[in-house]
Design a protein around this motif. Structure first.
Motif, PDB file in Angstrom:
ATOM      1  N   LEU A  15      23.749  38.297  20.981  1.00 19.00           N
ATOM      2  CA  LEU A  15      23.612  38.166  19.497  1.00 19.00           C
ATOM      3  C   LEU A  15      22.019  38.376  19.043  1.00 19.00           C
ATOM      4  N   LEU A  16      22.380  39.207  18.329  1.00 19.46           N
ATOM      5  CA  LEU A  16      20.694  39.521  18.007  1.00 19.46           C
ATOM      6  C   LEU A  16      20.416  39.018  16.272  1.00 19.46           C
ATOM      7  N   ILE A  17      19.535  37.900  16.475  1.00 17.07           N
ATOM      8  CA  ILE A  17      18.908  37.004  14.801  1.00 17.07           C
ATOM      9  C   ILE A  17      17.854  37.871  14.591  1.00 17.07           C
ATOM     10  N   ALA A  18      17.444  38.216  13.239  1.00 12.80           N
ATOM     11  CA  ALA A  18      16.502  38.304  12.775  1.00 12.80           C
ATOM     12  C   ALA A  18      16.030  38.109  11.268  1.00 12.80           C
ATOM     13  N   GLY A  19      15.085  37.699  11.112  1.00 15.54           N
ATOM     14  CA  GLY A  19      14.805  37.449   9.087  1.00 15.54           C
ATOM     15  C   GLY A  19      14.812  38.366   8.166  1.00 15.54           C
ATOM     16  N   ASP A  20      15.005  38.162   7.440  1.00 19.46           N
ATOM     17  CA  ASP A  20      15.445  39.475   6.707  1.00 19.46           C
ATOM     18  C   ASP A  20      13.689  39.222   5.293  1.00 19.46           C
ATOM     19  N   ARG A  21      12.943  38.778   6.115  1.00 20.57           N
ATOM     20  CA  ARG A  21      10.771  39.434   5.554  1.00 20.57           C
ATOM     21  C   ARG A  21      10.900  40.784   6.445  1.00 20.57           C
ATOM     22  N   GLY A  22      11.332  40.488   7.733  1.00 24.12           N
ATOM     23  CA  GLY A  22      10.970  41.555   8.801  1.00 24.12           C
ATOM     24  C   GLY A  22      11.736  42.968   8.564  1.00 24.12           C
ATOM     25  N   ALA A  23      11.986  43.741   7.668  1.00 21.51           N
ATOM     26  CA  ALA A  23      12.337  45.321   8.063  1.00 21.51           C
ATOM     27  C   ALA A  23      12.982  46.224   8.788  1.00 21.51           C
ATOM     28  N   GLU A  24      11.319  46.407   9.471  1.00 20.21           N
ATOM     29  CA  GLU A  24      10.826  47.078  10.443  1.00 20.21           C
ATOM     30  C   GLU A  24      11.637  46.377  11.673  1.00 20.21           C
ATOM     31  N   LEU A  25      11.647  45.425  11.496  1.00 16.08           N
ATOM     32  CA  LEU A  25      12.232  44.816  13.003  1.00 16.08           C
ATOM     33  C   LEU A  25      13.840  44.473  12.561  1.00 16.08           C
ATOM     34  N   ARG A  26      14.428  44.504  11.742  1.00 18.75           N
ATOM     35  CA  ARG A  26      15.643  44.013  11.123  1.00 18.75           C
ATOM     36  C   ARG A  26      16.236  45.520  11.629  1.00 18.75           C
ATOM     37  N   ARG A  27      15.296  46.407  11.168  1.00 17.24           N
ATOM     38  CA  ARG A  27      16.054  47.721  11.215  1.00 17.24           C
ATOM     39  C   ARG A  27      16.659  47.998  13.262  1.00 17.24           C
TER      40      ARG A  27
ATOM     41  N   ALA B  72      13.349  34.018   6.136  1.00 17.07           N
ATOM     42  CA  ALA B  72      12.431  34.252   7.578  1.00 17.07           C
ATOM     43  C   ALA B  72      12.056  35.611   7.642  1.00 17.07           C
ATOM     44  N   GLY B  73      10.954  35.049   8.500  1.00 19.35           N
ATOM     45  CA  GLY B  73       9.782  36.614   8.844  1.00 19.35           C
ATOM     46  C   GLY B  73       9.891  35.959  10.926  1.00 19.35           C
ATOM     47  N   HIS B  74       9.755  36.989  11.750  1.00 21.17           N
ATOM     48  CA  HIS B  74      10.577  37.295  12.576  1.00 21.17           C
ATOM     49  C   HIS B  74       9.786  35.993  13.215  1.00 21.17           C
ATOM     50  N   ARG B  75       8.929  35.307  13.288  1.00 18.41           N
ATOM     51  CA  ARG B  75       8.583  33.951  14.236  1.00 18.41           C
ATOM     52  C   ARG B  75       9.439  33.078  13.378  1.00 18.41           C
ATOM     53  N   PHE B  76      10.381  32.910  12.642  1.00 16.62           N
ATOM     54  CA  PHE B  76      11.261  31.621  11.888  1.00 16.62           C
ATOM     55  C   PHE B  76      10.010  30.160  11.757  1.00 16.62           C
TER      56      PHE B  76
END
Length: 207
Positions: free
Chosen positions: A150-162, A182-186
């Motif tokens: 399971l890969l959990i990402a925040g939608d405010r970090g577009a590059e990390l989500r990609r 959320a950002g990458h630090r949640f």
């Protein structure tokens, strides 16, 4: 507190195993991270044991705080985590109430890459969760991962989500969960609680 004695280091960790635990999740991070402690508490409440583990010694951690070098040493982190899995498994098997418990891994940042690489090397690992992690850094290990991820990402970090979505396409069984707002630090209200709920559900389903 427990200490896992490996060939090149002694790694401290905080262990909690509730009665009737369905498995134990090793956190490939630091036991001092308050976010890890919050997620671990949620997993304990959901019936999962947890081990908050430091993959670096105190001296290495001090060096890394100055240079940021060791946190990107994926070979070191992966070998440490594999060694910790082996040593911890020996301890589990030596006690009747924990023998046979499945093991899960949870990592953030580069710890997620180490968790994926370690899961490819150790079949005892039954599931992996990445919290705002860099699974792409696991590189050639990704196609060899055979456990549910399971890969959990925040939608405010577009590059990390990609990066997470790209890594998911190389994994055998995976799911990407995006936390809205959320950002990458949640750190946003309710974000870490959502991470905890998703992680607990994943481990309860797959361990």
């Amino acid at each position: 507190m427990i200490t896992l004695r490996l060939g090149d280091a002694e790694l401290p960790g905080d262990l909690a195993i509730p009665d009737g635990a369905g498995g134990v999740v090793l956190f490939a991070h630091g036991s001092g991270d308050p976010r890890d402690r919050a997620v671990a508490g949620g997993l304990n409440a959901a019936g999962m044991g947890t081990l908050l583990l430091d993959l670096l010694t105190d001296r290495e951690d001090q060096f890394d705080r100055l240079t940021a070098a060791l946190r990107f040493d994926l070979e070191l982190l992966t070998l440490r985590l594999i060694g910790a899995i082996d040593r911890f498994t020996e301890g589990l098997e030596s006690a009747p109430h924990t023998a046979g418990l499945p093991i899960g891994l949870l990592g953030a940042g580069t710890g997620a890459a180490a968790a994926l690489a370690a899961s490819a090397a150790r079949p005892r690992v039954g599931a992996v969760v990445s919290r705002g992690g860099r699974p792409d850094l696991a590189g050639p290990s990704l196609p060899r991962v055979r456990v549910p991820v399971l890969l959990i990402a925040g939608d405010r970090g577009a590059e990390l989500r990609r990066l997470n979505e790209r890594a998911a396409r190389k994994l055998d069984t995976s799911e990407v969960h995006v936390v809205s707002g959320a950002g990458h630090r949640f750190e946003e209200p309710g974000a870490l609680e959502e991470v905890t709920t998703q992680a607990a559900d994943w481990f309860n389903r797959h361990l």
